[in-house]
Write a protein that holds these residues in place. Sequence first.
Motif, PDB file in Angstrom:
ATOM      1  N   TYR A   1       4.833  38.102  -1.162  1.00 14.95           N
ATOM      2  CA  TYR A   1       4.677  37.444  -2.926  1.00 14.95           C
ATOM      3  C   TYR A   1       4.732  38.254  -4.000  1.00 14.95           C
ATOM      4  N   THR A   2       4.652  38.038  -5.187  1.00 16.22           N
ATOM      5  CA  THR A   2       5.148  39.013  -6.008  1.00 16.22           C
ATOM      6  C   THR A   2       4.246  38.182  -7.077  1.00 16.22           C
ATOM      7  N   GLN A   3       4.244  39.634  -8.604  1.00 20.73           N
ATOM      8  CA  GLN A   3       4.323  38.254  -9.226  1.00 20.73           C
ATOM      9  C   GLN A   3       6.096  38.176 -10.412  1.00 20.73           C
ATOM     10  N   SER A   4       6.532  38.925  -9.977  1.00 19.55           N
ATOM     11  CA  SER A   4       7.884  38.317 -11.079  1.00 19.55           C
ATOM     12  C   SER A   4       8.717  37.710  -9.626  1.00 19.55           C
ATOM     13  N   PRO A   5       9.471  37.022  -9.678  1.00 18.48           N
ATOM     14  CA  PRO A   5      10.508  36.500  -8.416  1.00 18.48           C
ATOM     15  C   PRO A   5      11.278  37.170  -8.927  1.00 18.48           C
ATOM     16  N   LYS A   6      12.033  36.770  -9.763  1.00 13.25           N
ATOM     17  CA  LYS A   6      13.273  36.695  -9.921  1.00 13.25           C
ATOM     18  C   LYS A   6      14.011  38.646  -9.892  1.00 13.25           C
TER      19      LYS A   6
END
Length: 102
Positions: free
Chosen positions: A19-24
């Motif tokens: 999981y993340t807030q910034s996929p790239k």
Amino acid sequence: MYYIYILFSETADKFYAGYTQSPKERLLKHNQQEDFNTFTRKFRPWKMAALFEVSIDKNLAIQIERFIKKQKSRKFIEMLCDENSQFSGILAQLVRVPKLRD
């Protein structure tokens, strides 16, 4: 917004979920950062196999990530990556995001 992502390594034929807030940015870290998670470092390069919007609630993103990892099932991960799959239960709230461009 928090996202659930599924990466795929063609060289190792393996999947990884997180999981993340910034996929790239997260994908770049998995592929480039030297002092990063040893599991993903061993199987580079990674490609984004699936990406889902979850919520602004980090705890919910963690809960869903743990649910996915607890399945310990390649078929389950492949089902998540299949764009035609319909989700139920805890996964019903996932919103598929179109594939990221490299």
